[in-house]
Design a protein around this motif. Structure first.
Motif, PDB file in Angstrom:
ATOM      1  N   ARG A  55      -1.317  32.678  20.490  1.00 51.61           N
ATOM      2  CA  ARG A  55      -0.437  32.370  22.070  1.00 51.61           C
ATOM      3  C   ARG A  55      -1.027  31.038  23.269  1.00 51.61           C
ATOM      4  NH1 ARG A  55      -0.467  37.141  26.848  1.00 51.61           N
ATOM      5  NH2 ARG A  55       0.601  35.910  28.150  1.00 51.61           N
ATOM      6  N   ALA A  56      -2.048  30.576  23.407  1.00 50.05           N
ATOM      7  CA  ALA A  56      -1.913  29.407  24.214  1.00 50.05           C
ATOM      8  C   ALA A  56      -1.053  28.118  23.264  1.00 50.05           C
ATOM      9  CB  ALA A  56      -3.621  29.278  24.072  1.00 50.05           C
ATOM     10  N   LEU A  57      -1.225  28.127  22.029  1.00 47.44           N
ATOM     11  CA  LEU A  57      -0.345  26.827  21.389  1.00 47.44           C
ATOM     12  C   LEU A  57       0.758  26.899  21.081  1.00 47.44           C
ATOM     13  CD1 LEU A  57      -2.921  26.686  18.129  1.00 47.44           C
ATOM     14  CD2 LEU A  57      -2.735  24.799  20.636  1.00 47.44           C
ATOM     15  N   GLY A  58       1.224  28.750  21.204  1.00 45.01           N
ATOM     16  CA  GLY A  58       2.565  29.243  20.975  1.00 45.01           C
ATOM     17  C   GLY A  58       3.451  28.679  22.545  1.00 45.01           C
ATOM     18  N   ILE A  59       2.639  29.032  23.276  1.00 48.03           N
ATOM     19  CA  ILE A  59       3.223  28.587  25.285  1.00 48.03           C
ATOM     20  C   ILE A  59       3.617  27.391  24.454  1.00 48.03           C
ATOM     21  CG2 ILE A  59       3.144  28.617  26.869  1.00 48.03           C
ATOM     22  CD1 ILE A  59       3.636  31.611  25.581  1.00 48.03           C
ATOM     23  N   SER A  60       2.637  26.574  23.872  1.00 45.89           N
ATOM     24  CA  SER A  60       2.857  24.884  24.321  1.00 45.89           C
ATOM     25  C   SER A  60       4.472  24.290  23.608  1.00 45.89           C
ATOM     26  CB  SER A  60       1.905  23.852  23.884  1.00 45.89           C
ATOM     27  OG  SER A  60       0.953  24.334  24.826  1.00 45.89           O
ATOM     28  N   TYR A  61       3.878  25.100  22.382  1.00 44.66           N
ATOM     29  CA  TYR A  61       5.118  24.481  21.219  1.00 44.66           C
ATOM     30  C   TYR A  61       7.150  25.191  21.837  1.00 44.66           C
ATOM     31  CZ  TYR A  61       1.790  24.180  17.903  1.00 44.66           C
ATOM     32  OH  TYR A  61       0.138  23.371  17.608  1.00 44.66           O
ATOM     33  N   VAL A  62       6.393  26.593  21.717  1.00 48.62           N
ATOM     34  CA  VAL A  62       8.134  26.699  23.039  1.00 48.62           C
ATOM     35  C   VAL A  62       8.675  26.208  23.976  1.00 48.62           C
ATOM     36  CG1 VAL A  62       8.754  28.745  23.999  1.00 48.62           C
ATOM     37  CG2 VAL A  62       7.290  29.541  22.132  1.00 48.62           C
ATOM     38  N   ARG A  63       8.013  26.023  24.718  1.00 47.53           N
ATOM     39  CA  ARG A  63       7.749  24.711  26.366  1.00 47.53           C
ATOM     40  C   ARG A  63       8.343  23.677  25.414  1.00 47.53           C
ATOM     41  NH1 ARG A  63       3.172  26.765  30.083  1.00 47.53           N
ATOM     42  NH2 ARG A  63       3.964  28.764  30.209  1.00 47.53           N
ATOM     43  N   GLU A  64       7.738  23.294  23.687  1.00 43.84           N
ATOM     44  CA  GLU A  64       8.568  21.559  23.239  1.00 43.84           C
ATOM     45  C   GLU A  64       9.998  22.042  22.994  1.00 43.84           C
ATOM     46  OE1 GLU A  64       7.144  18.849  20.206  1.00 43.84           O
ATOM     47  OE2 GLU A  64       5.548  20.590  20.784  1.00 43.84           O
ATOM     48  N   LEU A  65       9.527  22.835  22.004  1.00 42.55           N
ATOM     49  CA  LEU A  65      10.900  23.233  21.575  1.00 42.55           C
ATOM     50  C   LEU A  65      11.867  24.012  21.585  1.00 42.55           C
ATOM     51  CD1 LEU A  65       8.819  23.628  17.960  1.00 42.55           C
ATOM     52  CD2 LEU A  65       9.925  21.465  18.297  1.00 42.55           C
ATOM     53  N   ARG A  66      12.140  24.983  23.270  1.00 37.95           N
ATOM     54  CA  ARG A  66      12.312  25.810  22.793  1.00 37.95           C
ATOM     55  C   ARG A  66      13.644  26.549  21.834  1.00 37.95           C
ATOM     56  NH1 ARG A  66      11.613  27.713  27.575  1.00 37.95           N
ATOM     57  NH2 ARG A  66      10.841  26.291  29.128  1.00 37.95           N
ATOM     58  N   PRO A  67      12.738  27.188  21.480  1.00 40.23           N
ATOM     59  CA  PRO A  67      13.211  27.975  19.695  1.00 40.23           C
ATOM     60  C   PRO A  67      14.485  29.222  20.755  1.00 40.23           C
ATOM     61  CG  PRO A  67      11.140  28.735  20.260  1.00 40.23           C
ATOM     62  CD  PRO A  67      11.564  27.828  21.281  1.00 40.23           C
ATOM     63  N   ASP A  68      15.158  29.717  19.747  1.00 42.26           N
ATOM     64  CA  ASP A  68      16.169  30.734  19.995  1.00 42.26           C
ATOM     65  C   ASP A  68      15.429  31.498  19.239  1.00 42.26           C
ATOM     66  OD1 ASP A  68      18.480  29.575  20.599  1.00 42.26           O
ATOM     67  OD2 ASP A  68      18.297  28.056  19.006  1.00 42.26           O
ATOM     68  N   ILE A  69      14.952  31.834  17.972  1.00 44.91           N
ATOM     69  CA  ILE A  69      14.081  32.706  17.325  1.00 44.91           C
ATOM     70  C   ILE A  69      12.417  32.038  17.358  1.00 44.91           C
ATOM     71  CG2 ILE A  69      13.977  34.025  15.534  1.00 44.91           C
ATOM     72  CD1 ILE A  69      16.858  33.459  15.016  1.00 44.91           C
ATOM     73  N   THR A  70      11.605  33.297  17.582  1.00 44.37           N
ATOM     74  CA  THR A  70       9.991  32.993  17.126  1.00 44.37           C
ATOM     75  C   THR A  70       9.499  34.169  16.593  1.00 44.37           C
ATOM     76  OG1 THR A  70       9.579  31.661  19.554  1.00 44.37           O
ATOM     77  CG2 THR A  70       7.169  32.481  18.646  1.00 44.37           C
ATOM     78  N   ILE A  71       8.513  33.941  15.271  1.00 42.11           N
ATOM     79  CA  ILE A  71       8.479  34.775  14.464  1.00 42.11           C
ATOM     80  C   ILE A  71       6.993  34.728  14.114  1.00 42.11           C
ATOM     81  CG2 ILE A  71       8.255  35.395  11.943  1.00 42.11           C
ATOM     82  CD1 ILE A  71      11.017  34.507  11.874  1.00 42.11           C
ATOM     83  N   ILE A  72       6.240  35.915  14.876  1.00 40.04           N
ATOM     84  CA  ILE A  72       4.994  36.105  14.866  1.00 40.04           C
ATOM     85  C   ILE A  72       4.031  36.463  14.029  1.00 40.04           C
ATOM     86  CG2 ILE A  72       2.882  36.497  16.292  1.00 40.04           C
ATOM     87  CD1 ILE A  72       4.623  36.240  18.703  1.00 40.04           C
ATOM     88  N   HIS A  73       3.705  36.146  13.566  1.00 45.16           N
ATOM     89  CA  HIS A  73       2.469  36.384  12.168  1.00 45.16           C
ATOM     90  C   HIS A  73       0.990  36.645  12.873  1.00 45.16           C
ATOM     91  CE1 HIS A  73       1.473  37.604   7.425  1.00 45.16           C
ATOM     92  NE2 HIS A  73       1.351  38.513   8.804  1.00 45.16           N
ATOM     93  N   ALA A  74       0.009  37.710  13.065  1.00 44.52           N
ATOM     94  CA  ALA A  74      -0.755  37.271  13.444  1.00 44.52           C
ATOM     95  C   ALA A  74      -2.110  38.712  13.872  1.00 44.52           C
ATOM     96  CB  ALA A  74      -1.163  36.795  15.211  1.00 44.52           C
ATOM     97  N   LEU A  75      -3.223  38.611  13.963  1.00 44.20           N
ATOM     98  CA  LEU A  75      -4.533  39.778  14.507  1.00 44.20           C
ATOM     99  C   LEU A  75      -5.093  40.053  13.061  1.00 44.20           C
ATOM    100  CD1 LEU A  75      -2.663  41.946  16.711  1.00 44.20           C
ATOM    101  CD2 LEU A  75      -4.398  40.824  16.817  1.00 44.20           C
ATOM    102  N   SER A  76      -4.542  38.930  11.489  1.00 42.67           N
ATOM    103  CA  SER A  76      -5.050  39.660  10.483  1.00 42.67           C
ATOM    104  C   SER A  76      -6.583  39.476  10.963  1.00 42.67           C
ATOM    105  CB  SER A  76      -5.157  38.877   9.494  1.00 42.67           C
ATOM    106  OG  SER A  76      -5.615  39.293   7.773  1.00 42.67           O
ATOM    107  N   ASN A  77      -6.821  38.037  11.390  1.00 40.18           N
ATOM    108  CA  ASN A  77      -8.206  37.659  11.956  1.00 40.18           C
ATOM    109  C   ASN A  77      -8.884  38.627  12.689  1.00 40.18           C
ATOM    110  OD1 ASN A  77      -8.271  35.557   9.773  1.00 40.18           O
ATOM    111  ND2 ASN A  77      -6.884  34.895  11.641  1.00 40.18           N
ATOM    112  N   GLU A  78      -8.515  39.273  13.783  1.00 33.73           N
ATOM    113  CA  GLU A  78      -9.232  40.360  14.637  1.00 33.73           C
ATOM    114  C   GLU A  78      -9.590  41.507  14.133  1.00 33.73           C
ATOM    115  OE1 GLU A  78      -6.728  36.903  17.274  1.00 33.73           O
ATOM    116  OE2 GLU A  78      -6.867  37.775  15.441  1.00 33.73           O
TER     117      GLU A  78
END
Length: 206
Positions: A55-78
């Motif tokens: 999330r922390a990195l993703g918000i930075s990437y989103v603000r940098e790239l301004r994607p129309d679509i964001t695909i997330i694969h997460a939580l396997s580690n948690e």
């Protein structure tokens, strides 16, 4: 102007990027074999990443790239952590989706189904009871799928090609966690299907 797609997540995303970079198959490339004039794909995967880090990195990437679509694969580690509940992870993931949709104005947010793990065939550093882990995976996937039906501009995508016994035997690495080459081919095809579907939805005003 081409649409931007950000693929965000843990080691599966990082390994997928390496797979497409190294592939000699002409049907496989970093842009998912889609027209560069229509879409541009960005990979941001981090091995061992928690949802908090994604999330922390993703918000930075989103603000940098301004994607129309964001695909997330997460939580396997948690989900390996016995001191945290599925409900807690569910609420954290929902909060991330809402922040992307309404805080960062991402037009389409897609959560990929968390995959099961297999019993490893070699010693691994961090072992887990796969039956316990997979039951938590199923509970999380079910809750996310039901919740996102009611969130405009957000979707849950079920990954195909990983659930039959024959697929389990041929698509995982010997650690029982990560995908081998055949697994990454299926993963690539799923990601491509997500992007194509999301693009069509945006074109139709969805």
């Amino acid at each position: 102007m081409s649409k931007k797609v950000l693929i965000l997540g843990h080691s599966f995303v990082r390994r997928l990027e390496q797979f497409v970079i190294n592939s000699v198959d002409s049907r496989v490339n970093e842009n998912l074999n889609l027209d560069c004039d229509e879409v541009c794909v960005y990979y941001r995967g981090h091995s061992g990443a928690s949802l908090q880090r994604i999330r922390a990195l993703g918000i930075s990437y989103v603000r940098e790239l301004r994607p129309d679509i964001t695909i997330i694969h997460a939580l396997s580690n948690e989900l390996c952590k016995r001191d945290r509940t599925v409900d807690a992870f569910f609420r954290e993931l929902v909060d991330f989706v809402i922040s992307l949709r309404y805080g960062e104005s991402v037009k389409s947010v897609v959560i990929l189904q968390t995959l099961h793990r297999l019993a490893p065939v070699r010693r691994i550093r961090y072992g887990v009871n796969v039956h316990w882990f997979n039951s938590r995976v199923d509970a999380l996937n079910g809750r996310i799928a039901n919740y996102l039906r009611n969130v405009d501009g957000a979707a849950f995508f079920r990954l195909s090609g990983f659930w039959a016994p024959s697929a389990r035997a041929t698509k995982y690495c010997d650690d029982g966690v990560h995908l081998n080459e055949q697994g990454n081919i299926s993963y690539y095809n799923n990601i491509r299907a997500v992007v194509v579907s999301s693009l069509k939805s945006l074109e139709n005003g969805g």
